[in-house]
Motif scaffolding. Structure first.
Motif, PDB file in Angstrom:
ATOM      1  N   UNK A   1      30.473  22.471   6.415  1.00 63.54           N
ATOM      2  CA  UNK A   1      31.576  22.663   5.461  1.00 63.54           C
ATOM      3  C   UNK A   1      31.424  21.700   4.289  1.00 63.54           C
ATOM      4  N   UNK A   2      31.064  20.456   4.585  1.00 62.96           N
ATOM      5  CA  UNK A   2      30.833  19.487   3.512  1.00 62.96           C
ATOM      6  C   UNK A   2      29.719  19.975   2.590  1.00 62.96           C
ATOM      7  N   UNK A   3      28.634  20.490   3.170  1.00 58.38           N
ATOM      8  CA  UNK A   3      27.530  21.004   2.351  1.00 58.38           C
ATOM      9  C   UNK A   3      27.954  22.214   1.519  1.00 58.38           C
ATOM     10  N   UNK A   4      28.778  23.075   2.093  1.00 58.92           N
ATOM     11  CA  UNK A   4      29.260  24.241   1.349  1.00 58.92           C
ATOM     12  C   UNK A   4      30.087  23.797   0.151  1.00 58.92           C
ATOM     13  N   UNK A   5      31.013  22.868   0.363  1.00 59.92           N
ATOM     14  CA  UNK A   5      31.828  22.378  -0.753  1.00 59.92           C
ATOM     15  C   UNK A   5      30.970  21.670  -1.800  1.00 59.92           C
ATOM     16  N   UNK A   6      30.005  20.887  -1.347  1.00 56.60           N
ATOM     17  CA  UNK A   6      29.125  20.193  -2.289  1.00 56.60           C
ATOM     18  C   UNK A   6      28.300  21.201  -3.102  1.00 56.60           C
ATOM     19  N   UNK A   7      27.846  22.261  -2.460  1.00 56.56           N
ATOM     20  CA  UNK A   7      27.055  23.274  -3.166  1.00 56.56           C
ATOM     21  C   UNK A   7      27.906  24.025  -4.183  1.00 56.56           C
ATOM     22  N   UNK A   8      29.136  24.344  -3.816  1.00 55.66           N
ATOM     23  CA  UNK A   8      30.029  25.031  -4.760  1.00 55.66           C
ATOM     24  C   UNK A   8      30.316  24.122  -5.953  1.00 55.66           C
TER      25      UNK A   8
ATOM     26  N   UNK B   1      28.410  21.735  -7.051  1.00 51.32           N
ATOM     27  CA  UNK B   1      27.178  21.643  -7.840  1.00 51.32           C
ATOM     28  C   UNK B   1      26.966  22.891  -8.694  1.00 51.32           C
ATOM     29  N   UNK B   2      27.307  24.045  -8.160  1.00 49.81           N
ATOM     30  CA  UNK B   2      27.176  25.272  -8.950  1.00 49.81           C
ATOM     31  C   UNK B   2      28.120  25.267 -10.148  1.00 49.81           C
ATOM     32  N   UNK B   3      29.328  24.760  -9.933  1.00 48.90           N
ATOM     33  CA  UNK B   3      30.324  24.784 -10.999  1.00 48.90           C
ATOM     34  C   UNK B   3      30.118  23.696 -12.041  1.00 48.90           C
ATOM     35  N   UNK B   4      29.593  22.547 -11.612  1.00 50.41           N
ATOM     36  CA  UNK B   4      29.555  21.396 -12.512  1.00 50.41           C
ATOM     37  C   UNK B   4      28.148  20.892 -12.803  1.00 50.41           C
ATOM     38  N   UNK B   5      27.316  20.816 -11.803  1.00 55.98           N
ATOM     39  CA  UNK B   5      26.055  20.095 -11.926  1.00 55.98           C
ATOM     40  C   UNK B   5      24.831  20.951 -12.225  1.00 55.98           C
ATOM     41  N   UNK B   6      24.858  22.232 -11.925  1.00 59.89           N
ATOM     42  CA  UNK B   6      23.658  23.056 -12.087  1.00 59.89           C
ATOM     43  C   UNK B   6      23.347  23.243 -13.570  1.00 59.89           C
TER      44      UNK B   6
ATOM     45  N   UNK C   1      17.636  23.978 -10.325  1.00 55.42           N
ATOM     46  CA  UNK C   1      18.824  23.396  -9.700  1.00 55.42           C
ATOM     47  C   UNK C   1      19.777  24.467  -9.195  1.00 55.42           C
ATOM     48  N   UNK C   2      19.933  25.511  -9.975  1.00 57.42           N
ATOM     49  CA  UNK C   2      20.795  26.616  -9.580  1.00 57.42           C
ATOM     50  C   UNK C   2      20.238  27.310  -8.338  1.00 57.42           C
ATOM     51  N   UNK C   3      18.924  27.567  -8.319  1.00 55.83           N
ATOM     52  CA  UNK C   3      18.299  28.259  -7.187  1.00 55.83           C
ATOM     53  C   UNK C   3      18.385  27.429  -5.907  1.00 55.83           C
ATOM     54  N   UNK C   4      18.133  26.132  -6.015  1.00 58.52           N
ATOM     55  CA  UNK C   4      18.212  25.258  -4.843  1.00 58.52           C
ATOM     56  C   UNK C   4      19.639  25.221  -4.307  1.00 58.52           C
ATOM     57  N   UNK C   5      20.606  25.135  -5.202  1.00 55.70           N
ATOM     58  CA  UNK C   5      22.003  25.074  -4.791  1.00 55.70           C
ATOM     59  C   UNK C   5      22.444  26.384  -4.135  1.00 55.70           C
ATOM     60  N   UNK C   6      22.044  27.506  -4.694  1.00 56.94           N
ATOM     61  CA  UNK C   6      22.378  28.799  -4.092  1.00 56.94           C
ATOM     62  C   UNK C   6      21.708  28.913  -2.722  1.00 56.94           C
ATOM     63  N   UNK C   7      20.490  28.434  -2.588  1.00 53.50           N
ATOM     64  CA  UNK C   7      19.806  28.448  -1.294  1.00 53.50           C
ATOM     65  C   UNK C   7      20.527  27.605  -0.261  1.00 53.50           C
ATOM     66  N   UNK C   8      20.957  26.399  -0.660  1.00 50.91           N
ATOM     67  CA  UNK C   8      21.721  25.531   0.237  1.00 50.91           C
ATOM     68  C   UNK C   8      23.018  26.208   0.662  1.00 50.91           C
TER      69      UNK C   8
ATOM     70  N   UNK D   1      26.215  28.404   4.686  1.00 51.93           N
ATOM     71  CA  UNK D   1      27.245  29.406   4.940  1.00 51.93           C
ATOM     72  C   UNK D   1      26.869  30.341   6.071  1.00 51.93           C
ATOM     73  N   UNK D   2      25.615  30.760   6.121  1.00 51.05           N
ATOM     74  CA  UNK D   2      25.153  31.649   7.189  1.00 51.05           C
ATOM     75  C   UNK D   2      25.201  30.943   8.546  1.00 51.05           C
ATOM     76  N   UNK D   3      24.713  29.704   8.602  1.00 47.55           N
ATOM     77  CA  UNK D   3      24.776  28.957   9.862  1.00 47.55           C
ATOM     78  C   UNK D   3      26.217  28.785  10.319  1.00 47.55           C
ATOM     79  N   UNK D   4      27.101  28.442   9.386  1.00 46.46           N
ATOM     80  CA  UNK D   4      28.509  28.261   9.744  1.00 46.46           C
ATOM     81  C   UNK D   4      29.070  29.542  10.354  1.00 46.46           C
ATOM     82  N   UNK D   5      28.842  30.661   9.699  1.00 48.85           N
ATOM     83  CA  UNK D   5      29.386  31.944  10.151  1.00 48.85           C
ATOM     84  C   UNK D   5      28.845  32.325  11.536  1.00 48.85           C
ATOM     85  N   UNK D   6      27.545  32.148  11.740  1.00 53.39           N
ATOM     86  CA  UNK D   6      26.939  32.537  13.008  1.00 53.39           C
ATOM     87  C   UNK D   6      27.356  31.615  14.154  1.00 53.39           C
ATOM     88  N   UNK D   7      27.680  30.369  13.835  1.00 48.49           N
ATOM     89  CA  UNK D   7      28.041  29.421  14.889  1.00 48.49           C
ATOM     90  C   UNK D   7      29.439  29.655  15.451  1.00 48.49           C
TER      91      UNK D   7
END
Length: 169
Positions: A116-123, A125-130, A135-142, A147-153
């Motif tokens: 969850x922390x990584x998801x918030x950090x990625x969002x 980063x997409x809004x402010x830092x990319x 940088x955009x591609x790495x952030x979208x990948x993260x 998000x996929x791991x969270x959902x499957x878990x």
């Protein structure tokens, strides 16, 4: 013949109150939840869901990479980090890896908190830092991986916390 387009009020049908609609919604949800719970199969002794295995390996790799980069003397923001700054996250990820490898519920929940922390950090980063395509591609990948791991878990957690079913005497 009555006009089929007449409003419900005019047809005389009682309109359910908001409380009745809410209770009906809860009842439908409980029926769905019960069906999902009954479809779950408890874990066999020594079994762990595949997503938990992948997450345990990922957490162990992160812990090892933190220790490796510290030992290699990599500088962060121009200076070498302190030992405690490297050991704390490595220890946390190592303990989570061990707990998930043993299919412990607490480890899966804590790893989800990290996700969850990584998801918030990625969002953020997409809004402010990319500022670049990379940088955009790495952030979208993260964001996609975490998000996929969270959902499957979520389903894996339900199977892990299921009590062992013993036959009735």
């Amino acid at each position: 013949m009555a006009d089929p387009r007449r409003k419900r009020k005019e047809r005389g049908a009682p309109r359910p109150s908001p409380r009745e609609r809410m209770e009906a919604g809860y009842a439908k949800a409980e029926v769905r939840n019960r069906a999902v719970r009954e479809a779950l199969v408890p874990l066999a002794p020594g079994e762990r869901p595949a997503v938990v295995t992948v997450s345990a390996i990922l957490a162990a790799l992160v812990a090892a990479s933190i220790l490796t980069t510290y030992a290699a003397g990599v500088k962060v923001n121009g200076s070498h980090p302190s030992l405690s700054a490297a050991l704390a996250p490595a220890l946390i990820m190592g303990v989570l890896a061990w707990g998930m490898w043993r299919a412990r519920y607490w480890a899966v929940v804590c790893f989800q908190a990290v996700l969850v922390f990584l998801i918030f950090a990625a969002v953020y980063a997409l809004l402010v830092e990319a500022t670049s395509v990379t940088g955009f591609a790495v952030t979208v990948g993260l964001l996609a991986v975490s998000g996929t791991l969270f959902w499957l878990m979520v389903r894996a957690m339900a199977r892990i916390q299921m009590p062992e079913q013993t036959p009735r005497q």
